[in-house]
Design a protein around this motif. Structure first.
Motif, PDB file in Angstrom:
ATOM      1  N   GLU A 253     -30.985  -0.852  40.297  1.00 27.24           N
ATOM      2  CA  GLU A 253     -30.948  -2.057  40.247  1.00 27.24           C
ATOM      3  C   GLU A 253     -32.159  -2.407  39.199  1.00 27.24           C
ATOM      4  O   GLU A 253     -32.160  -3.389  38.516  1.00 27.24           O
ATOM      5  N   GLN A 254     -33.251  -1.932  39.280  1.00 29.90           N
ATOM      6  CA  GLN A 254     -34.296  -2.358  38.600  1.00 29.90           C
ATOM      7  C   GLN A 254     -33.162  -1.505  36.841  1.00 29.90           C
ATOM      8  O   GLN A 254     -33.951  -1.891  35.469  1.00 29.90           O
ATOM      9  N   ALA A 255     -32.487   0.103  37.064  1.00 29.18           N
ATOM     10  CA  ALA A 255     -33.001   0.090  35.732  1.00 29.18           C
ATOM     11  C   ALA A 255     -31.773  -0.771  34.714  1.00 29.18           C
ATOM     12  O   ALA A 255     -31.603  -1.006  33.363  1.00 29.18           O
ATOM     13  N   GLU A 256     -30.986  -1.903  35.784  1.00 28.08           N
ATOM     14  CA  GLU A 256     -30.196  -2.308  35.399  1.00 28.08           C
ATOM     15  C   GLU A 256     -31.068  -3.525  35.005  1.00 28.08           C
ATOM     16  O   GLU A 256     -31.002  -4.655  33.388  1.00 28.08           O
ATOM     17  N   GLN A 257     -31.808  -3.785  35.551  1.00 24.92           N
ATOM     18  CA  GLN A 257     -33.223  -5.595  34.802  1.00 24.92           C
ATOM     19  C   GLN A 257     -33.907  -4.869  33.719  1.00 24.92           C
ATOM     20  O   GLN A 257     -33.954  -5.626  32.929  1.00 24.92           O
ATOM     21  N   TRP A 258     -34.018  -3.948  33.777  1.00 27.83           N
ATOM     22  CA  TRP A 258     -34.459  -2.759  32.416  1.00 27.83           C
ATOM     23  C   TRP A 258     -33.704  -2.556  30.821  1.00 27.83           C
ATOM     24  O   TRP A 258     -34.154  -2.782  29.956  1.00 27.83           O
ATOM     25  N   GLY A 259     -32.505  -2.769  31.374  1.00 24.59           N
ATOM     26  CA  GLY A 259     -31.309  -2.787  29.874  1.00 24.59           C
ATOM     27  C   GLY A 259     -30.807  -0.941  30.507  1.00 24.59           C
ATOM     28  O   GLY A 259     -30.492  -0.485  28.895  1.00 24.59           O
ATOM     29  N   LEU A 260     -31.635  -0.365  30.866  1.00 22.63           N
ATOM     30  CA  LEU A 260     -31.123   0.937  30.670  1.00 22.63           C
ATOM     31  C   LEU A 260     -29.605   0.611  31.395  1.00 22.63           C
ATOM     32  O   LEU A 260     -28.610   1.513  30.284  1.00 22.63           O
ATOM     33  N   ILE A 261     -29.223   0.467  31.739  1.00 20.90           N
ATOM     34  CA  ILE A 261     -27.700   0.675  32.126  1.00 20.90           C
ATOM     35  C   ILE A 261     -26.870  -1.096  32.149  1.00 20.90           C
ATOM     36  O   ILE A 261     -27.503  -1.233  32.621  1.00 20.90           O
ATOM     37  N   TRP A 262     -25.227  -1.105  31.935  1.00 26.24           N
ATOM     38  CA  TRP A 262     -25.000  -2.141  31.678  1.00 26.24           C
ATOM     39  C   TRP A 262     -24.567  -2.956  32.915  1.00 26.24           C
ATOM     40  O   TRP A 262     -25.372  -3.739  33.074  1.00 26.24           O
ATOM     41  N   ARG A 263     -24.472  -2.404  34.151  1.00 30.73           N
ATOM     42  CA  ARG A 263     -24.260  -3.009  35.704  1.00 30.73           C
ATOM     43  C   ARG A 263     -24.570  -2.446  36.945  1.00 30.73           C
ATOM     44  O   ARG A 263     -23.889  -0.936  36.803  1.00 30.73           O
ATOM     45  N   CYS A 264     -25.589  -3.138  37.691  1.00 32.70           N
ATOM     46  CA  CYS A 264     -25.037  -2.066  38.801  1.00 32.70           C
ATOM     47  C   CYS A 264     -24.704  -2.882  40.243  1.00 32.70           C
ATOM     48  O   CYS A 264     -24.681  -3.796  40.528  1.00 32.70           O
ATOM     49  N   VAL A 265     -23.446  -2.184  40.942  1.00 33.74           N
ATOM     50  CA  VAL A 265     -22.642  -2.938  42.038  1.00 33.74           C
ATOM     51  C   VAL A 265     -23.167  -1.415  43.521  1.00 33.74           C
ATOM     52  O   VAL A 265     -23.787  -1.283  43.337  1.00 33.74           O
ATOM     53  N   ASP A 266     -22.441  -2.498  44.313  1.00 35.42           N
ATOM     54  CA  ASP A 266     -22.223  -2.875  45.347  1.00 35.42           C
ATOM     55  C   ASP A 266     -22.168  -0.921  45.845  1.00 35.42           C
ATOM     56  O   ASP A 266     -20.625  -0.362  44.907  1.00 35.42           O
ATOM     57  N   ASP A 267     -21.920  -0.398  46.284  1.00 31.14           N
ATOM     58  CA  ASP A 267     -21.443   1.001  46.508  1.00 31.14           C
ATOM     59  C   ASP A 267     -19.951   1.711  46.820  1.00 31.14           C
ATOM     60  O   ASP A 267     -19.529   2.302  46.137  1.00 31.14           O
ATOM     61  N   GLU A 268     -19.554   0.484  47.749  1.00 35.92           N
ATOM     62  CA  GLU A 268     -18.142   0.730  48.262  1.00 35.92           C
ATOM     63  C   GLU A 268     -17.104   0.142  46.987  1.00 35.92           C
ATOM     64  O   GLU A 268     -16.709   0.415  47.018  1.00 35.92           O
ATOM     65  N   ALA A 269     -17.753  -0.714  46.104  1.00 35.35           N
ATOM     66  CA  ALA A 269     -17.430  -1.136  45.403  1.00 35.35           C
ATOM     67  C   ALA A 269     -17.273  -0.314  43.739  1.00 35.35           C
ATOM     68  O   ALA A 269     -16.066  -0.689  43.205  1.00 35.35           O
ATOM     69  N   LEU A 270     -18.227  -0.069  43.421  1.00 31.82           N
ATOM     70  CA  LEU A 270     -18.282   1.220  42.413  1.00 31.82           C
ATOM     71  C   LEU A 270     -17.180   1.608  41.499  1.00 31.82           C
ATOM     72  O   LEU A 270     -16.710   1.423  40.723  1.00 31.82           O
ATOM     73  N   ALA A 271     -16.272   2.689  42.899  1.00 30.83           N
ATOM     74  CA  ALA A 271     -14.746   2.930  42.200  1.00 30.83           C
ATOM     75  C   ALA A 271     -14.143   2.415  41.817  1.00 30.83           C
ATOM     76  O   ALA A 271     -13.605   2.218  40.615  1.00 30.83           O
ATOM     77  N   ASP A 272     -13.864   1.579  42.402  1.00 30.31           N
ATOM     78  CA  ASP A 272     -13.662   0.297  41.859  1.00 30.31           C
ATOM     79  C   ASP A 272     -13.403  -0.330  40.495  1.00 30.31           C
ATOM     80  O   ASP A 272     -12.466  -0.888  39.654  1.00 30.31           O
ATOM     81  N   GLU A 273     -14.504  -0.764  40.671  1.00 28.74           N
ATOM     82  CA  GLU A 273     -14.976  -1.514  39.362  1.00 28.74           C
ATOM     83  C   GLU A 273     -14.744  -0.556  38.063  1.00 28.74           C
ATOM     84  O   GLU A 273     -14.285  -1.148  37.397  1.00 28.74           O
TER      85      GLU A 273
END
Length: 263
Positions: free
Chosen positions: A174-194
């Protein structure tokens, strides 16, 4: 999942590459490096590939280098870590960054050391909410490698890059997303489908145009404004000659969904 250190398959334009040493958090040893080298070569040569999706098997994405693969016993000659980078990591990072189509990384757990920086070399990074990024090098007297000293200050700024590199603190998704390190943080169970949904979308888009976007954005790190304008001119000239551009304009004028072929 087979017992091979890396699982690779191609389907519907998507090359799926899964790091597969879950018992060691998918850390790299010689066998993993050889498998990755072969897979990236195959990806590059396969003309059907329009996007690469990289992830890890198990509870971690990648813990970086498997230290047991290069253990330094007391009194033994020190290993040449520069040679390891020159022959293994650096070619991998260069190939990954320069692939002529989008790369997506789905960080399913901890990404530490080189593992974190391999993820950051991809174009779009999604991370599970429980995932974390750790620049662990300082804890054993090393510097961030695998492009870390290049990507970190560009993504999060110099102050945060120095903190991450010198303290080795865990940075949550979540912090990585806020800092702009990554594009998006998603719920664990949704990661593969996303991640798969994103890869499918990118595989349906004008691949050559996306490759030109990557090329232009990468060049902007070193170009001045005038040089970048000239590059935009040259790449737009090439993009305008693709069949996907013609299809995109035709679909817009005809008010229908475009069918891009990646040409």
């Amino acid at each position: 999942m087979t017992d091979q250190p890396l699982h690779y398959c191609v389907e519907a334009g998507i090359a799926r590459l899964t790091l597969n040493r879950p018992d060691s958090l998918n850390s790299f040893n010689g066998e993993m490096h050889a498998a990755m080298r072969a897979a990236l070569k195959a990806v590059r040569q396969d003309k059907s590939v329009r996007v690469l999706l990289l992830t890890g098997n198990g509870r971690g994405f990648c813990a970086g280098q498997d230290l047991s693969d290069r253990n330094v016993a007391p009194g033994a000659e020190a290993p040449d870590l520069g040679e390891s980078l020159e022959k293994r990591y650096n070619p991998m990072l260069r190939t990954l960054r320069d692939l002529p189509f989008p790369t997506v990384c789905a960080v399913n757990g901890v990404a530490a050391g080189a593992g974190a920086n391999i993820a950051l070399a991809c174009d779009i990074v999604l991370a599970a909410r429980s995932a974390s990024f750790i620049q662990a090098f300082c804890k054993i007297g090393l510097i961030p490698d695998s492009g870390g000293t290049w990507s970190l200050p560009r993504l999060v700024g110099m102050a945060r890059a120095k903190g991450l590199a010198m303290l080795g603190d865990k940075l949550g998704a979540e912090q990585a997303e806020q800092w702009g390190l990554i594009w998006r943080c998603v719920d664990d169970e949704a990661l593969a489908d996303e991640a798969l949904s994103l890869a499918r979308h990118l595989a349906s888009q004008p691949t050559q145009g996306l490759a030109y976007i990557k090329r232009a954005l990468h060049a902007s790190d070193d170009n001045g404004f005038d040089e970048q304008l000239d590059l935009e001119r040259d790449l737009q000239r090439l993009a305008g000659r693709t069949s996907d551009y013609r299809e995109g304009v035709s679909a817009f004028m005809e008010k229908r969904k475009p069918e891009f072929k990646g040409e």
